[in-house]
Motif scaffolding. Structure first.
Motif, PDB file in Angstrom:
ATOM      1  N   ASP A   1       0.838  -1.202   0.000  1.00  0.00           N
ATOM      2  CA  ASP A   1       0.000   0.000   0.000  1.00  0.00           C
ATOM      3  C   ASP A   1       0.872   1.251   0.000  1.00  0.00           C
ATOM      4  OD1 ASP A   1       0.877  -0.743   2.711  1.00  0.00           O
ATOM      5  OD2 ASP A   1      -0.250   1.029   3.339  1.00  0.00           O
ATOM      6  N   THR A   2       0.263   2.367  -0.342  1.00  0.00           N
ATOM      7  CA  THR A   2       1.009   3.639  -0.296  1.00  0.00           C
ATOM      8  C   THR A   2       0.292   4.626   0.617  1.00  0.00           C
ATOM      9  OG1 THR A   2      -0.132   4.440  -2.284  1.00  0.00           O
ATOM     10  CG2 THR A   2       1.987   3.328  -2.592  1.00  0.00           C
ATOM     11  N   ARG A   3       1.050   5.623   1.080  1.00  0.00           N
ATOM     12  CA  ARG A   3       0.540   6.542   2.094  1.00  0.00           C
ATOM     13  C   ARG A   3      -0.484   7.528   1.511  1.00  0.00           C
ATOM     14  NH1 ARG A   3       0.940   7.748   7.081  1.00  0.00           N
ATOM     15  NH2 ARG A   3       1.118   9.842   7.943  1.00  0.00           N
ATOM     16  N   PRO A   4      -1.596   7.719   2.220  1.00  0.00           N
ATOM     17  CA  PRO A   4      -2.632   8.637   1.720  1.00  0.00           C
ATOM     18  C   PRO A   4      -2.224  10.108   1.755  1.00  0.00           C
ATOM     19  CG  PRO A   4      -3.487   7.183   3.465  1.00  0.00           C
ATOM     20  CD  PRO A   4      -2.005   7.016   3.445  1.00  0.00           C
TER      21      PRO A   4
ATOM     22  N   PRO B   1       3.421  22.658   2.097  1.00  0.00           N
ATOM     23  CA  PRO B   1       2.242  22.271   2.889  1.00  0.00           C
ATOM     24  C   PRO B   1       0.990  22.037   2.042  1.00  0.00           C
ATOM     25  CG  PRO B   1       3.362  24.119   3.909  1.00  0.00           C
ATOM     26  CD  PRO B   1       4.025  23.908   2.577  1.00  0.00           C
ATOM     27  N   GLU B   2       0.938  22.641   0.864  1.00  0.00           N
ATOM     28  CA  GLU B   2      -0.222  22.411  -0.020  1.00  0.00           C
ATOM     29  C   GLU B   2      -0.317  20.954  -0.470  1.00  0.00           C
ATOM     30  OE1 GLU B   2      -0.396  25.129  -3.330  1.00  0.00           O
ATOM     31  OE2 GLU B   2      -0.315  26.861  -1.982  1.00  0.00           O
ATOM     32  N   ASN B   3       0.772  20.230  -0.353  1.00  0.00           N
ATOM     33  CA  ASN B   3       0.778  18.823  -0.774  1.00  0.00           C
ATOM     34  C   ASN B   3       0.490  17.833   0.361  1.00  0.00           C
ATOM     35  OD1 ASN B   3       1.335  19.475  -3.436  1.00  0.00           O
ATOM     36  ND2 ASN B   3       3.558  19.443  -3.117  1.00  0.00           N
ATOM     37  N   TYR B   4       0.377  18.362   1.591  1.00  0.00           N
ATOM     38  CA  TYR B   4       0.235  17.466   2.755  1.00  0.00           C
ATOM     39  C   TYR B   4      -0.926  16.483   2.614  1.00  0.00           C
ATOM     40  CZ  TYR B   4       3.550  20.204   5.603  1.00  0.00           C
ATOM     41  OH  TYR B   4       4.665  20.821   6.107  1.00  0.00           O
ATOM     42  N   LYS B   5      -1.996  16.922   1.978  1.00  0.00           N
ATOM     43  CA  LYS B   5      -3.197  16.073   1.880  1.00  0.00           C
ATOM     44  C   LYS B   5      -3.220  15.228   0.610  1.00  0.00           C
ATOM     45  CE  LYS B   5      -5.647  17.103   5.629  1.00  0.00           C
ATOM     46  NZ  LYS B   5      -5.664  18.482   6.148  1.00  0.00           N
ATOM     47  N   LYS B   6      -2.198  15.386  -0.233  1.00  0.00           N
ATOM     48  CA  LYS B   6      -2.148  14.593  -1.468  1.00  0.00           C
ATOM     49  C   LYS B   6      -1.528  13.221  -1.187  1.00  0.00           C
ATOM     50  CE  LYS B   6      -1.687  18.576  -4.548  1.00  0.00           C
ATOM     51  NZ  LYS B   6      -0.697  19.363  -5.314  1.00  0.00           N
ATOM     52  N   PRO B   7      -1.930  12.202  -1.935  1.00  0.00           N
ATOM     53  CA  PRO B   7      -1.369  10.868  -1.712  1.00  0.00           C
ATOM     54  C   PRO B   7       0.065  10.739  -2.252  1.00  0.00           C
ATOM     55  CG  PRO B   7      -2.925  10.808  -3.529  1.00  0.00           C
ATOM     56  CD  PRO B   7      -2.959  12.206  -2.994  1.00  0.00           C
ATOM     57  N   VAL B   8       0.793   9.796  -1.696  1.00  0.00           N
ATOM     58  CA  VAL B   8       2.164   9.504  -2.129  1.00  0.00           C
ATOM     59  C   VAL B   8       2.096   8.473  -3.271  1.00  0.00           C
ATOM     60  CG1 VAL B   8       4.348   8.472  -1.363  1.00  0.00           C
ATOM     61  CG2 VAL B   8       3.066   9.977   0.186  1.00  0.00           C
ATOM     62  N   LEU B   9       2.880   8.681  -4.320  1.00  0.00           N
ATOM     63  CA  LEU B   9       2.858   7.737  -5.444  1.00  0.00           C
ATOM     64  C   LEU B   9       3.570   6.419  -5.089  1.00  0.00           C
ATOM     65  CD1 LEU B   9       1.826   7.359  -8.284  1.00  0.00           C
ATOM     66  CD2 LEU B   9       3.883   8.514  -9.137  1.00  0.00           C
TER      67      LEU B   9
ATOM     68  N   PHE C   1      14.974   9.382   6.708  1.00  0.00           N
ATOM     69  CA  PHE C   1      14.785   8.605   5.475  1.00  0.00           C
ATOM     70  C   PHE C   1      15.193   9.449   4.272  1.00  0.00           C
ATOM     71  CE2 PHE C   1      11.504   6.911   8.474  1.00  0.00           C
ATOM     72  CZ  PHE C   1      12.050   5.644   8.637  1.00  0.00           C
ATOM     73  N   GLY C   2      14.993   8.907   3.070  1.00  0.00           N
ATOM     74  CA  GLY C   2      15.357   9.624   1.853  1.00  0.00           C
ATOM     75  C   GLY C   2      14.568  10.927   1.705  1.00  0.00           C
ATOM     76  N   PHE C   3      15.105  11.857   0.955  1.00  0.00           N
ATOM     77  CA  PHE C   3      14.482  13.188   0.815  1.00  0.00           C
ATOM     78  C   PHE C   3      13.066  13.121   0.210  1.00  0.00           C
ATOM     79  CE2 PHE C   3      16.324  12.221  -3.246  1.00  0.00           C
ATOM     80  CZ  PHE C   3      15.410  12.738  -4.139  1.00  0.00           C
ATOM     81  N   TYR C   4      12.800  12.056  -0.540  1.00  0.00           N
ATOM     82  CA  TYR C   4      11.514  11.874  -1.235  1.00  0.00           C
ATOM     83  C   TYR C   4      10.444  11.309  -0.294  1.00  0.00           C
ATOM     84  CZ  TYR C   4      13.183   7.302  -0.575  1.00  0.00           C
ATOM     85  OH  TYR C   4      13.649   6.201   0.083  1.00  0.00           O
ATOM     86  N   TRP C   5      10.872  10.853   0.896  1.00  0.00           N
ATOM     87  CA  TRP C   5      10.003  10.064   1.787  1.00  0.00           C
ATOM     88  C   TRP C   5       8.746  10.828   2.201  1.00  0.00           C
ATOM     89  CZ3 TRP C   5       8.972  10.103   7.314  1.00  0.00           C
ATOM     90  CH2 TRP C   5       8.372   8.927   7.794  1.00  0.00           C
ATOM     91  N   HIS C   6       7.605  10.228   1.928  1.00  0.00           N
ATOM     92  CA  HIS C   6       6.290  10.810   2.247  1.00  0.00           C
ATOM     93  C   HIS C   6       6.136  12.212   1.656  1.00  0.00           C
ATOM     94  CE1 HIS C   6       5.565   7.731   5.735  1.00  0.00           C
ATOM     95  NE2 HIS C   6       5.745   7.177   4.562  1.00  0.00           N
ATOM     96  N   THR C   7       6.640  12.350   0.430  1.00  0.00           N
ATOM     97  CA  THR C   7       6.442  13.575  -0.347  1.00  0.00           C
ATOM     98  C   THR C   7       5.811  13.181  -1.687  1.00  0.00           C
ATOM     99  OG1 THR C   7       8.482  13.581  -1.673  1.00  0.00           O
ATOM    100  CG2 THR C   7       8.651  14.439   0.589  1.00  0.00           C
ATOM    101  N   VAL C   8       5.432  14.188  -2.475  1.00  0.00           N
ATOM    102  CA  VAL C   8       4.882  13.885  -3.810  1.00  0.00           C
ATOM    103  C   VAL C   8       6.001  13.533  -4.796  1.00  0.00           C
ATOM    104  CG1 VAL C   8       2.804  15.282  -3.468  1.00  0.00           C
ATOM    105  CG2 VAL C   8       4.844  16.328  -4.506  1.00  0.00           C
ATOM    106  N   ASN C   9       7.240  13.536  -4.321  1.00  0.00           N
ATOM    107  CA  ASN C   9       8.378  13.228  -5.208  1.00  0.00           C
ATOM    108  C   ASN C   9       8.848  11.773  -5.151  1.00  0.00           C
ATOM    109  OD1 ASN C   9       8.574  16.003  -5.980  1.00  0.00           O
ATOM    110  ND2 ASN C   9       9.544  16.381  -3.992  1.00  0.00           N
ATOM    111  N   ASP C  10       8.069  10.918  -4.523  1.00  0.00           N
ATOM    112  CA  ASP C  10       8.456   9.502  -4.479  1.00  0.00           C
ATOM    113  C   ASP C  10       8.045   8.844  -5.805  1.00  0.00           C
ATOM    114  OD1 ASP C  10       9.070   6.891  -3.945  1.00  0.00           O
ATOM    115  OD2 ASP C  10       7.827   6.707  -2.144  1.00  0.00           O
TER     116      ASP C  10
END
Ligand code: AHN
Ligand code: ZN
Length: 335
Positions: A127-130, A138-146, A300-309
């Protein structure tokens, strides 16, 4: 006659000494990284293939529980394991998230040599993080992680291993489990006593309700975030607490195979991850191969729980290091 004998002896001596030299130079640390130290030969791990399996998952979009993309990916994973000759079982679990949401979770299990006594457990979360709640914006906080790396990579490596197990059966039993609902944990700013076990809901469920009564495995290996470029895998502390011998064995094998630039034989952090519950509740000594970044705020990696994963961070050399190491461990296991 004697002269011929002496010549023969000196030839042998020359041959013998040149052999010794060859052996020595191949033991040299700086020698060719492809030096094969595996005792049992097996099909090579294909990083291209593992990469493809990650891409396939990412193509569904974020795999957040209770979404159609999640359901579609579950069907794909089940079908792939079946295509690769595993005995497949999908364990359905209704689990309660920290915010009260009931998640329709699925742990997807593929077994090789299901009758074998000696078993190895290999696992990853699918699964991936919602919420991208560690994004810099902060505008991305509510977006899901790919979740190309966080979710996708461990599963991709294990699907590639399943492809190989189908070509050459390991001598031991192997169970691959894709755990669900790992990444639905409470955001950092609302951690309370109640939410401390809000991560790893699928593995908590399985650990208390194994897919087969009396299921046992000799040990377990968790792959989490195993695909990023330049990843470093430190010895994770919970792994060292429950199964130090196995951490030693895996990191030693990686070094033999020339991967000590990925598998760093130094202590990292203690991470709440699926292996914690497989150890604590499930009673199977298990370790976590997980990327840790000492110079990042999150660990963790810089992409962790961001929209850049995304796929851009995925590197085939890293996939190869992890896949080749774990394959070699499995094929050299004695029944
Ligand atoms: C915690 O953040 C408590 N554990 C990290 C486990 C994890 C999340 N692995 C991937 N995503
Ligand atoms: Zn995560």
């Amino acid at each position: 006659m004697l002269r011929q004998f002496i010549i023969a002896i000196s030839m042998l001596t020359i041959l013998a000494s040149s052999c010794t030299k060859t052996t020595k130079s191949s033991n040299n640390e700086n020698s060719d990284k492809s030096t094969e130290t595996t005792l049992v030969s097996h099909p090579a791990f294909s990083a291209d293939s593992a990469y493809f399996f990650i891409q396939k998952q990412v193509d569904f979009g974020p795999r957040v529980p209770n979404t159609p993309q999640h359901t579609a990916c579950a069907d794909y994973l089940e079908q792939q394991l079946k295509n690769f000759g595993a005995e497949v079982m999908v364990q359905k679990a209704d689990v309660r998230a920290f915010d009260g949401t009931m998640l329709k979770a699925k742990n997807i299990i593929g077994s090789y040599n299901p009758e074998a006594e000696t078993r190895i457990l290999l696992f990853a979360h699918w699964d991936t993080r919602p919420w991208a709640d560690h994004d810099s914006n902060p505008e991305n906080y509510k977006k899901p992680v790919l979740g190309a790396n966080d979710g996708g990579s461990g599963v991709g490596v294990l699907l590639e291993m399943a492809r190989i197990f189908n070509i050459q059966k390991p001598t031991v039993g192997v169970d691959i489990i894709f755990f669900d609902a790992e990444d639905y944990g409470a955001p950092n700013d609302m951690v309370t006593q109640e939410t401390s076990d809000s991560w790893c809901l699928g593995s908590q469920y399985w650990s208390a309700n194994k897919h087969k009564a009396g299921y046992r495995a000799k040990y377990g290996i968790l792959l989490d975030m195993v695909g990023a470029k330049g990843a470093k895998f430190y010895r994770e502390q919970i792994s060292d607490m429950y199964a130090k011998y196995l951490v030693d064995k895996v990191w030693q094998k990686a070094a033999e195979l020339g991967f000590s630039n990925y598998f760093i034989n130094q202590t990292g952090g203690a991470i709440t991850d699926d292996h914690l519950y497989v150890n604590q509740i499930g009673g199977i000594p298990s370790i976590d191969i997980i990327q840790q970044e000492k110079n990042s705020d999150t660990g963790f990696g810089f992409y962790w729980h961001t929209v850049n994963d995304t796929m851009e961070n995925i590197d085939k050399s890293t996939l190869n290091a992890v896949g080749t190491t774990v394959l070699s461990i499995v094929y050299n296991e004695i029944p």
